[in-house]
Design an enzyme around this catalytic site. Structure first.
Site, mmCIF file in Angstrom:
data_model
loop_
_atom_site.group_PDB
_atom_site.id
_atom_site.type_symbol
_atom_site.label_atom_id
_atom_site.label_comp_id
_atom_site.label_asym_id
_atom_site.label_seq_id
_atom_site.Cartn_x
_atom_site.Cartn_y
_atom_site.Cartn_z
ATOM 1 N N MET A 88 -34.591 42.015 18.828
ATOM 2 C CA MET A 88 -35.144 42.613 19.459
ATOM 3 C C MET A 88 -36.131 43.802 19.562
ATOM 4 O O MET A 88 -36.598 43.788 20.780
ATOM 5 C CB MET A 88 -33.936 43.320 20.317
ATOM 6 C CG MET A 88 -32.596 42.155 20.571
ATOM 7 S SD MET A 88 -31.190 42.882 20.677
ATOM 8 C CE MET A 88 -31.389 43.653 22.398
ATOM 9 N N VAL A 91 -39.676 42.011 19.288
ATOM 10 C CA VAL A 91 -40.132 41.733 21.278
ATOM 11 C C VAL A 91 -40.464 42.917 21.743
ATOM 12 O O VAL A 91 -41.358 43.010 22.702
ATOM 13 C CB VAL A 91 -39.284 40.570 21.648
ATOM 14 C CG1 VAL A 91 -39.277 40.438 23.074
ATOM 15 C CG2 VAL A 91 -39.117 39.661 20.488
ATOM 16 N N GLU A 92 -39.147 44.073 21.902
ATOM 17 C CA GLU A 92 -39.353 45.229 22.418
ATOM 18 C C GLU A 92 -40.272 45.850 23.059
ATOM 19 O O GLU A 92 -40.733 46.446 23.732
ATOM 20 C CB GLU A 92 -37.854 45.765 22.661
ATOM 21 C CG GLU A 92 -36.701 44.796 23.014
ATOM 22 C CD GLU A 92 -36.592 44.341 24.068
ATOM 23 O OE1 GLU A 92 -37.574 45.473 25.919
ATOM 24 O OE2 GLU A 92 -35.789 44.002 25.549
ATOM 25 N N SER A 93 -40.902 46.269 21.693
ATOM 26 C CA SER A 93 -41.708 47.418 21.500
ATOM 27 C C SER A 93 -42.164 46.863 20.157
ATOM 28 O O SER A 93 -43.589 48.271 20.441
ATOM 29 C CB SER A 93 -41.022 48.769 21.104
ATOM 30 O OG SER A 93 -40.490 48.702 19.487
ATOM 31 N N TYR A 174 -38.517 35.748 27.229
ATOM 32 C CA TYR A 174 -38.038 36.545 26.071
ATOM 33 C C TYR A 174 -37.259 36.587 25.120
ATOM 34 O O TYR A 174 -36.819 36.852 24.180
ATOM 35 C CB TYR A 174 -37.577 37.815 27.481
ATOM 36 C CG TYR A 174 -36.740 39.091 26.702
ATOM 37 C CD1 TYR A 174 -37.543 40.202 26.166
ATOM 38 C CD2 TYR A 174 -35.171 39.098 26.727
ATOM 39 C CE1 TYR A 174 -36.336 41.352 25.954
ATOM 40 C CE2 TYR A 174 -34.835 40.206 25.989
ATOM 41 C CZ TYR A 174 -35.357 41.415 25.402
ATOM 42 O OH TYR A 174 -34.365 42.053 24.941
#
Length: 189
Positions: A88, A91-93, A174
């Site tokens: 996560m 992918v997120e940051s 996502y």
């Protein structure tokens, strides 16, 4: 000065009060332990306080190795797989503690300000951001009875969209990206 923005000054004063509270408590604790306040130098009290609270010094671009202990702690606390959290964050940051999305999501776990407020965390603090994000995905996983893909879609698009069955394509990509990384990380370990 009428209309002057004093928010920066208020943050500084708030931080001073926080430091004062911490050092006062540490000084009292040192007095109790040693019995004689005259034997304690202020710098010794500060060093004891500093050592008693583990600080994580992070650059804005971090790595899993820098955050492993924190991720493990909160993943265990909220019954989540560390590798999922790792996927996560990737992918997120991209492991950037200062990341801000075009929609206003903040930090490593890309918490929206309202979500962070609901969770009672400061999204700009990397440790609180991690705890809030891990707790939130845990809550969503519980809500969707262990369906990680639905929980991830809700994390990205919001539970209302998932509940209505209207998951945007961007959220589907996502979920696919996270699951791909997650599966690679799991098979490597």
């Amino acid at each position: 000065m009428p209309g002057a923005d004093l928010s920066g000054m208020q943050r500084v004063l708030g931080r001073i009060e926080e430091i004062k509270t911490q050092t006062t408590a540490a000084f009292r604790n040192a007095q109790t332990i040693n019995g004689d306040p005259g034997k304690n130098k202020f710098i010794d009290v500060l060093n004891k306080a500093k050592n008693s609270v583990k600080q994580v010094a992070l650059s804005n671009k971090t790595s899993y190795e820098e955050l492993k202990e924190v991720i493990d702690k909160y993943a265990d606390k909220y019954n989540m797989d560390q590798e999922l959290i790792r996927a996560m964050i990737q992918v997120e940051s991209g492991w950037n503690t200062d990341a801000v999305s075009n929609k206003g999501a903040l930090g490593l776990m890309q918490l929206m300000p309202k979500t962070a407020a609901m969770l009672g965390v400061n999204p700009n603090d990397p440790i609180q951001n991690l705890e809030g994000g891990i707790r939130y995905i845990s809550d969503l996983t519980d809500k969707y009875r262990g369906d990680i893909e639905k929980a991830l879609a809700a994390y990205n698009a919001g539970p209302a969209r998932v509940d209505s069955g209207q998951i945007p394509e961007v959220s589907k990509r996502y979920v696919k990206n996270i699951m791909s990384i997650y599966n690679k990380l799991r098979s490597a370990s």
